[in-house]
Scaffold this active site. Structure first.
Site, PDB file in Angstrom:
ATOM      1  N   ARG A   1       3.191 -17.273   0.016  1.00 54.22           N
ATOM      2  CA  ARG A   1       3.796 -16.307  -0.919  1.00 54.22           C
ATOM      3  C   ARG A   1       5.226 -16.677  -1.266  1.00 54.22           C
ATOM      4  O   ARG A   1       5.696 -16.400  -2.369  1.00 54.22           O
ATOM      5  CB  ARG A   1       3.745 -14.894  -0.330  1.00 54.22           C
ATOM      6  CG  ARG A   1       2.444 -14.210  -0.614  1.00 54.22           C
ATOM      7  CD  ARG A   1       2.578 -12.699  -0.727  1.00 54.22           C
ATOM      8  NE  ARG A   1       1.387 -12.180  -1.393  1.00 54.22           N
ATOM      9  CZ  ARG A   1       1.337 -11.875  -2.678  1.00 54.22           C
ATOM     10  NH1 ARG A   1       2.398 -11.988  -3.431  1.00 54.22           N
ATOM     11  NH2 ARG A   1       0.237 -11.436  -3.224  1.00 54.22           N
TER      12      ARG A   1
ATOM     13  N   ASP B   1      -1.220  -7.924 -10.545  1.00 58.68           N
ATOM     14  CA  ASP B   1      -2.571  -7.369 -10.423  1.00 58.68           C
ATOM     15  C   ASP B   1      -2.742  -6.611  -9.105  1.00 58.68           C
ATOM     16  O   ASP B   1      -3.484  -5.629  -9.042  1.00 58.68           O
ATOM     17  CB  ASP B   1      -3.601  -8.498 -10.496  1.00 58.68           C
ATOM     18  CG  ASP B   1      -3.552  -9.210 -11.830  1.00 58.68           C
ATOM     19  OD1 ASP B   1      -3.284  -8.539 -12.843  1.00 58.68           O
ATOM     20  OD2 ASP B   1      -3.745 -10.433 -11.862  1.00 58.68           O
TER      21      ASP B   1
ATOM     22  N   ARG C   1       2.428 -20.804  -6.058  1.00 56.09           N
ATOM     23  CA  ARG C   1       1.494 -20.959  -4.936  1.00 56.09           C
ATOM     24  C   ARG C   1       0.062 -21.132  -5.419  1.00 56.09           C
ATOM     25  O   ARG C   1      -0.736 -21.802  -4.776  1.00 56.09           O
ATOM     26  CB  ARG C   1       1.607 -19.762  -3.981  1.00 56.09           C
ATOM     27  CG  ARG C   1       1.065 -18.438  -4.521  1.00 56.09           C
ATOM     28  CD  ARG C   1       1.434 -17.291  -3.599  1.00 56.09           C
ATOM     29  NE  ARG C   1       0.854 -16.012  -3.979  1.00 56.09           N
ATOM     30  CZ  ARG C   1       1.344 -15.216  -4.923  1.00 56.09           C
ATOM     31  NH1 ARG C   1       2.411 -15.567  -5.614  1.00 56.09           N
ATOM     32  NH2 ARG C   1       0.753 -14.060  -5.195  1.00 56.09           N
TER      33      ARG C   1
ATOM     34  N   ASN D   1       0.800  -1.241   0.000  1.00 55.73           N
ATOM     35  CA  ASN D   1       0.000   0.000   0.000  1.00 55.73           C
ATOM     36  C   ASN D   1       0.830   1.286   0.000  1.00 55.73           C
ATOM     37  O   ASN D   1       0.266   2.375   0.143  1.00 55.73           O
ATOM     38  CB  ASN D   1      -1.010   0.027   1.173  1.00 55.73           C
ATOM     39  CG  ASN D   1      -2.050  -1.051   0.997  1.00 55.73           C
ATOM     40  OD1 ASN D   1      -2.416  -1.357  -0.133  1.00 55.73           O
ATOM     41  ND2 ASN D   1      -2.498  -1.650   2.078  1.00 55.73           N
TER      42      ASN D   1
HETATM   43  N1  LIG Z   1       7.512  -3.318  -0.973  1.00 58.53           N
HETATM   44  C1  LIG Z   1       6.522  -4.166  -0.753  1.00 58.53           C
HETATM   45  N2  LIG Z   1       6.622  -5.095   0.237  1.00 58.53           N
HETATM   46  C2  LIG Z   1       5.640  -5.985   0.450  1.00 58.53           C
HETATM   47  N3  LIG Z   1       4.490  -6.028  -0.266  1.00 58.53           N
HETATM   48  C3  LIG Z   1       4.346  -5.125  -1.259  1.00 58.53           C
HETATM   49  C4  LIG Z   1       5.339  -4.157  -1.536  1.00 58.53           C
HETATM   50  N4  LIG Z   1       4.918  -3.396  -2.578  1.00 58.53           N
HETATM   51  C5  LIG Z   1       3.694  -3.860  -2.919  1.00 58.53           C
HETATM   52  N5  LIG Z   1       3.332  -4.896  -2.134  1.00 58.53           N
HETATM   53  C6  LIG Z   1       2.118  -5.725  -2.174  1.00 58.53           C
HETATM   54  O1  LIG Z   1       2.449  -6.959  -2.802  1.00 58.53           O
HETATM   55  C7  LIG Z   1       1.238  -7.577  -3.222  1.00 58.53           C
HETATM   56  C8  LIG Z   1       1.477  -8.435  -4.441  1.00 58.53           C
HETATM   57  O2  LIG Z   1       1.976  -7.668  -5.455  1.00 58.53           O
HETATM   58  P1  LIG Z   1       1.822  -7.933  -6.995  1.00 58.53           P
HETATM   59  O3  LIG Z   1       0.438  -7.860  -7.420  1.00 58.53           O
HETATM   60  O4  LIG Z   1       2.771  -6.987  -7.639  1.00 58.53           O
HETATM   61  O5  LIG Z   1       2.385  -9.416  -7.217  1.00 58.53           O
HETATM   62  P2  LIG Z   1       1.700 -10.833  -7.216  1.00 58.53           P
HETATM   63  O6  LIG Z   1       0.656 -10.934  -6.154  1.00 58.53           O
HETATM   64  O7  LIG Z   1       2.798 -11.805  -7.180  1.00 58.53           O
HETATM   65  O8  LIG Z   1       1.028 -10.907  -8.640  1.00 58.53           O
HETATM   66  P3  LIG Z   1      -0.498 -11.071  -9.127  1.00 58.53           P
HETATM   67  O9  LIG Z   1      -1.286 -10.029  -8.387  1.00 58.53           O
HETATM   68  O10 LIG Z   1      -0.426 -10.793 -10.596  1.00 58.53           O
HETATM   69  O11 LIG Z   1      -0.932 -12.449  -8.820  1.00 58.53           O
HETATM   70  C9  LIG Z   1       0.274  -6.460  -3.486  1.00 58.53           C
HETATM   71  O12 LIG Z   1      -0.859  -6.674  -2.700  1.00 58.53           O
HETATM   72  C10 LIG Z   1       0.992  -5.197  -3.030  1.00 58.53           C
HETATM   73  O13 LIG Z   1       0.140  -4.382  -2.253  1.00 58.53           O
HETATM   74  C1  LIG Z   2      -7.353 -28.266 -10.360  1.00 59.28           C
HETATM   75  C2  LIG Z   2      -6.283 -27.248 -10.315  1.00 59.28           C
HETATM   76  C3  LIG Z   2      -6.765 -25.846 -10.495  1.00 59.28           C
HETATM   77  C4  LIG Z   2      -5.617 -24.854 -10.571  1.00 59.28           C
HETATM   78  C5  LIG Z   2      -6.104 -23.438 -10.687  1.00 59.28           C
HETATM   79  C6  LIG Z   2      -4.978 -22.547 -11.118  1.00 59.28           C
HETATM   80  C7  LIG Z   2      -5.275 -21.070 -11.023  1.00 59.28           C
HETATM   81  C8  LIG Z   2      -5.878 -20.474 -12.262  1.00 59.28           C
HETATM   82  C9  LIG Z   2      -5.807 -18.971 -12.188  1.00 59.28           C
HETATM   83  C10 LIG Z   2      -6.800 -18.299 -13.071  1.00 59.28           C
HETATM   84  C11 LIG Z   2      -7.128 -16.973 -12.448  1.00 59.28           C
HETATM   85  C12 LIG Z   2      -7.691 -16.016 -13.389  1.00 59.28           C
HETATM   86  C13 LIG Z   2      -8.371 -14.883 -12.691  1.00 59.28           C
HETATM   87  C14 LIG Z   2      -7.417 -13.846 -12.183  1.00 59.28           C
HETATM   88  C15 LIG Z   2      -7.498 -13.342 -10.979  1.00 59.28           C
HETATM   89  C16 LIG Z   2      -6.571 -12.281 -10.470  1.00 59.28           C
HETATM   90  O1  LIG Z   2      -7.327 -11.135 -10.188  1.00 59.28           O
HETATM   91  C17 LIG Z   2      -5.889 -12.734  -9.181  1.00 59.28           C
HETATM   92  C18 LIG Z   2      -4.842 -11.722  -8.768  1.00 59.28           C
HETATM   93  O2  LIG Z   2      -3.769 -11.770  -9.603  1.00 59.28           O
HETATM   94  N1  LIG Z   2      -5.253 -14.010  -9.367  1.00 59.28           N
HETATM   95  C19 LIG Z   2      -5.687 -15.115  -8.773  1.00 59.28           C
HETATM   96  C20 LIG Z   2      -4.972 -16.376  -9.071  1.00 59.28           C
HETATM   97  O3  LIG Z   2      -6.620 -15.108  -8.014  1.00 59.28           O
END
Ligand SMILES: Nc1ncnc2c1ncn2[C@@H]1O[C@H](COP(=O)(O)OP(=O)(O)OP(=O)(O)O)[C@@H](O)[C@H]1O
Ligand SMILES: CCCCCCCCCCCCC/C=C/[C@@H](O)[C@H](CO)NC(C)=O
Ligand SMILES: [Ca+2]
Length: 560
Positions: free
Chosen positions: A315, A208, A321, A184
């Site tokens: 994470r 995202d 994950r 945040n």
């Molecule tokens: N410096 C930081 N340290 C820890 N958390 C952070 C930092 N900067 C941002 N974040 C938080 O990290 C979380 C995950 O970030 P990000 O969406 O970039 O990656 P992700 O979760 O791996 O990818 P995705 O959302 O595509 O699945 C976000 O909720 C964000 O608020």
């Molecule tokens: C039986 C095995 C099932 C495996 C499921 C794998 C995960 C598939 C991910 C598709 C997600 C598409 C929707 C995206 C959502 C995003 O907003 C969110 C944040 O990045 N991602 C997830 C994974 O919730």
């Protein structure tokens, strides 16, 4: 297409061949007029050969620079050696860097170097092309960049330094870069401190979750500055003038993938540089007239909520994950009881079962977006606690047991599900696709999940239904009063209570969590409204084009 007057036309040398090079306001083209005579053994000369023609849209030229012929030019850290023959006969040269479309929506930066006989001509070319680039007012000149060093595989900083920053420098874009220090950080900086007037756009390097931070920071600030009460579900959001760009460096990168067509940092950087824009839908999520969050991709209860809750504790595994927790959640096979009420979008073009896909310049988005802004539908109050499925005041009410309730405001395509949870969803039509997956066997649920990755229709199953809606509400069956709603605690308490009440049940807890663009919501009972706003992304979903570049078939901009 209307014929554009020529600004410049010259015969220039390119890789030892003579080309007719021409520039108008739209296109830079070069056509081979003759290859240089080459002497081969036996003294036979090759005949003159007319070659192919090439063109690049001026809007996709990234930069132009003069070459120092004696020592070459420093380009991306590499020194280019001038070809010997050109140096002798054509001692002046300039290089044009432009967007080249590669495979699967990827964009790359390509260079072409033209050699001139005279220095004045060379300068004239450079100056004229620069003037054309300066006239492209939609291009950002100053960007505020936030890098999440912990997103995805923790490569955000490296991706930015190595792949993106050199392109921004090439395109003369100045940047202020902030590496976030905590979750945040970007949201709060944007909401309170950032001097937004200094920038043409903000860019996040992450997934995202980072994009969601940017949306929350910018949208909240805009509403506050304009006196809009975010707690009122019926208030229309005031559009924000800044655009948000995403350089993908997350785990899912769904917003990038679903808008650009690929999660590739170089492609996204190039879309940002040329000033592409794509409006998108923003859903506001409320609980009891209290604003919770905005959502632009997935709001998922049941399967995707449980998967996210489990994955947050893992994470350290990085993007894997989601596979681990996804599989685990699939095995638990929990279903949730509740009532879904929704306001179907009846006045629009298109359905969630269409075969067409939303792209830049989408006609359906333009049509439906206009409908929405002209004629916002009435919000009808209903009592959702009625029979299994019925209509009330335009709202439809469905009560049941659900394995998943998904609201996809865009396709939600991502590398794990390349067509997405709702392949025909539109980016900016003011609606969200509400997908209800009712309780079914594990085998059938697996079939449904697997169809997200195949060409088969994931909605063509008796236990799945999909509705294109403007608003929806969800109330879990075992709804507690607000003051008691600490989900985790109540979840545990209710879980044991339900098991006591229904000894034969499969031990499904009473509540799941909502996955809101990858963040967990603190309430299960929510109300969602979808609005189309010109919260532009600095990107667009383009259709793959031929290797010879032609002007884009799609407009670079469209506003609502
Ligand atoms: N410096 C930081 N340290 C820890 N958390 C952070 C930092 N900067 C941002 N974040 C938080 O990290 C979380 C995950 O970030 P990000 O969406 O970039 O990656 P992700 O979760 O791996 O990818 P995705 O959302 O595509 O699945 C976000 O909720 C964000 O608020
Ligand atoms: C039986 C095995 C099932 C495996 C499921 C794998 C995960 C598939 C991910 C598709 C997600 C598409 C929707 C995206 C959502 C995003 O907003 C969110 C944040 O990045 N991602 C997830 C994974 O919730
Ligand atoms: Ca939509």
């Amino acid at each position: 297409m209307e014929k554009q007057p020529r600004l410049l036309a010259s015969q220039l040398l390119l890789k030892n061949s003579l080309f007719e090079v021409s520039l108008n306001r739209v296109l830079l083209t070069w056509k081979e007029i003759a290859t240089k005579k080459k002497r081969v053994s036996g003294g036979i000369h090759h005949p003159f050969k007319v070659g192919t023609s090439h063109g690049v849209s001026v809007s996709e030229i990234l930069a132009v620079r003069e070459l120092d012929v004696d020592c070459g030019t420093k380009d991306d850290g590499r020194w280019q050696k001038m070809p010997q023959k050109s140096t002798e006969a054509y001692p002046y040269a300039f290089t044009v860097s432009y967007v080249e479309r590669a495979w699967q929506h990827r964009w790359r930066c390509s260079d072409v170097t033209f050699h001139c006989l005279e220095g004045a001509l060379c300068q004239q070319w450079v100056q004229t092309i620069r003037e054309q680039l300066t006239a492209l007012t939609s291009r950002p000149k100053h960007l505020l960049v936030y890098i999440n060093p912990y997103g995805g595989k923790q490569q955000g900083e490296r991706i930015y330094e190595q792949k993106v920053a050199p392109l921004f420098t090439l395109a003369s874009i100045s940047t202020h870069v902030i590496v976030t220090e905590h979750a945040n950080h970007a949201r709060d900086h944007l909401r309170t401190e950032a001097e937004l007037k200094k920038y043409d756009g903000v860019v996040c390097v992450g997934g995202d979750g980072m994009f969601s931070e940017m949306v929350h920071g910018l949208v909240s600030r805009t509403q506050r500055d304009n006196g809009v009460d975010q707690n009122s579900p019926e208030e229309k959001l005031v559009p924000c003038t800044l655009r948000i760009g995403i350089i993908p460096a997350g785990s899912t990168d769904c917003i990038c993938y679903a808008t650009v067509g690929i999660n590739d940092p170089v492609t996204s950087a190039l879309h940002i540089i040329v000033g592409d824009a794509q409006p998108m839908d923003v859903c506001s999520v409320h609980h009891n007239n209290t604003f919770l969050r905005y959502s632009v991709s997935l709001l998922g209860y049941g399967f995707y909520g449980d998967m996210l809750a489990d994955s947050e504790r893992k994470r350290w595994m990085g993007p894997a994950r989601y596979d681990f927790s996804g599989f685990k959640t699939f095995l638990t096979h929990h279903y949730y009881e509740g009532t879904v009420s929704f306001l179907p979008a009846t006045d629009i073009l298109g359905t969630p079962r269409d075969k067409t896909r939303c792209r830049a310049g989408c006609f359906i988005c333009q049509h439906n977006g206009q409908l929405y802004s002209e004629d916002a539908p009435e919000i009808c109050e209903t009592d959702p606690d009625v029979s299994d499925s019925e209509y009330k005041g335009g709202w439809r009410v469905i009560r049941g047991k659900f394995l998943a309730i998904n609201a996809a405001s865009m396709s939600c395509a991502c590398p794990r599900s390349p067509k997405g949870l709702s392949p025909a969803a539109h980016l900016a039509d003011g609606t969200t696709d509400l997908i209800l997956v009712r309780k079914c066997s594990r085998f059938n649920f697996l079939r449904h999940l697997l169809r997200h990755t195949s060409k088969y229709d994931q909605f063509d199953m008796t236990f799945v239904e999909v509705h294109r809606v403007r608003r929806f509400r969800f109330t879990p069956r075992y709804c507690q009063s607000d003051s008691e709603l600490d989900l985790r605690e109540n979840g545990k308490r209710l879980f044991s209570q339900i098991c006591r009440d229904h000894p034969a049940c499969s031990c499904s807890p009473a509540y799941s969590s909502w996955n809101c663009d990858g963040e967990i919501l603190p309430h299960a009972a929510i109300e969602v409204g979808c609005v189309t706003t010109p919260y532009n992304l600095l990107c667009k979903y383009t259709v793959h084009s031929e290797s010879i570049q032609t002007p884009s078939l799609f407009p670079h901009f469209f506003t609502l």
